[in-house]
Design an enzyme around this catalytic site. Sequence first.
Site, PDB file in Angstrom:
ATOM      1  N   GLU A   1       1.012  -1.330  -0.049  1.00  0.00           N
ATOM      2  CA  GLU A   1      -0.163   0.077  -0.173  1.00  0.00           C
ATOM      3  C   GLU A   1       0.573   1.172   0.068  1.00  0.00           C
ATOM      4  OE1 GLU A   1      -2.707   2.070   3.106  1.00  0.00           O
ATOM      5  OE2 GLU A   1      -3.501   0.252   2.671  1.00  0.00           O
TER       6      GLU A   1
ATOM      7  N   CYS B   1      -1.924   8.970   2.497  1.00  0.00           N
ATOM      8  CA  CYS B   1      -1.990   8.379   0.936  1.00  0.00           C
ATOM      9  C   CYS B   1      -3.289   8.639   0.254  1.00  0.00           C
ATOM     10  CB  CYS B   1      -2.168   7.234   0.613  1.00  0.00           C
ATOM     11  SG  CYS B   1      -2.952   6.185   2.088  1.00  0.00           S
TER      12      CYS B   1
END
Length: 463
Positions: free
Chosen positions: A234, A268
Site C-alpha cells: 500500500e 495516502c
Amino acid sequence: MNKIEVTSPYDGKVVGTVPFKTVDEVKEAINLAQKTFLDHKNHLPKYKRVEILENVVKIMSFQIEELTNLCASEGGKPYIDSKVEIQRAINGVKLAIEHLGAFEGKEIAMGHSASSVNRMAYTFKEPIGVVAAISAFNHPFNLAVHQVIPALAVGCAVIIKPATQTPMSAIKLIEILKEAGLPNGWAQAVVCNREAGELLATSPKIDFLTFIGSGKVGWYLNSKIADGTRVALEHGGVAPVIVEKDADIEELIPALSKGGFYHAGQVCVSVQRVYVHEDIVDEVSSKLAISASKLIVGDQMDPKTEVGPLINNDEVNRVEQWVNEAVQKGGIILTGGKRISDSCFEPTVILNPSDDALVSTKEVFGPVVCIYSYNNIEEAINRANSLEVSFQAAIFTKNIDTALHAVKRLNATAVMVNDHTAFRVDWMPFGGAKASGLGLGGILNSMEEMSNEKLMVIKSKVL
C-alpha cells in the site's frame, strides 16, 4: 538492550523509549514465529481466537483516553482525530470477529461430467503461515490493527515492524493482545533499522508480507522477497477530484477541506489535485481558501487543534520547497504558503500550478491542496489520469450520468461520488494499483489474503 527515544513531532520532547532490535534479534523473532505456527499441537482454535479478540475489544474500550494520547503524542495527529483512530481500531477488531463467522469455503460442483461422477468436493480456509507487517507512521495504531488483527484472526503468526517515528502504538497493541490471553510467539513487534527490516520482509520463513509505506521501499522489497511469499503493498497516490459546474458547492467545501488537511495532508489518499470547471473555479477556490485559513494549527495534544505538525522538520522543509517551486512555475497562493514553525506548515491552497510542478506530479504528503481550472470533463479526466498512480479519486456532480462516466474513466481503485478522496470505512476494500500498490487491504480483504483455500475431493461409490 539498545533503546531509542520517541519524540513528539510538534516540539521534539521525548514521549517514550522503546527497545531497538538487532539483526540477530529479528532473526530470533522470525524463528519464534515460524516455530509457533508450525506447532500444530498448540494451535489456536477459532473459538479461542474469538475469545482473545473479544478481550482485546474490552481492554481497548477501557483505555480509549490513554491510547488516544499515546497515538497523538508520537504521531502528531490532532487529539480529536487520534480519538477517532482508536475508535476505528476497536471497530476493526470487532469486524475481524464478525467476519470469522462468514469465513468459509464452498461446494465445488461434481457429477456433471463422466469424469467427475461419484465425487463431492469442498473448499476450506487455512492460515497462510507467518506474516511480516511493515507499517507507516500516519495511523500508528489503526494500521497496526489492520495488519496484525486479520493475521491472528485467521490463525497466522505475525511480526510487525512499525515506523521508527511511531513505534509505541504497535508495541502497545502487542501488549494488549498478550493481556487478552494471546500465547507467546503469535504476535511480536520489532523496532529495527532498515537492514533488519529488509531481513524480516525477505526471509524465506515469511509467507506473507504486508507493507504500508513509500513506493520506492515497497517495490524494492517486492523485488527481493523469497519465492512463494505473497505480498500486499500500500503506497501513496495523488488523489484527483473533479468538480463539475453543477456540483453543490456548500457541501463540497467542507469535504475538500477535511480531505485535504486532515492529519496535515499526511494520508495516502489526501485531497491534493482538484480539477474545477472554469465556470465555478473562482467561487470554489475562494471558499476553500477561506475554509483552510480558519483551521487551527498547532500542538496535536490540544483538543482545539485541527491541523497538527508534519512528522518531522525535514518534511516541513520539503513542503516549503515544493510550494515555492509551484509559485515559481505560475501557481497563485490563495492562502497559506509558509511555515508556521519548524514543525508546522500553513494549510495552503494553490491555484493553477503548472502540470509539471512537483505539487502536480508527486504526492505532497503535506497540508497543500492544488486547484486547476478546466473546460470540459474529458480534459479533467485526462489530466487526472496523467500520472502512474491509481488509488482513490472523487467526482462532485448532481448528474448521475456524469458521475458514472467519471467512475468508469478515472484510474482509481475507488471513486467517491460527492465525497472527498480520503473517505474510508474499515470493512471496505482499500488499496492502490499501478505504482500505488498491490492487492487490497481492509480488515475483511486482509483476512482473505492471509489465507489459503484448500480443496478436498471425496470419491465414493454411494455418491
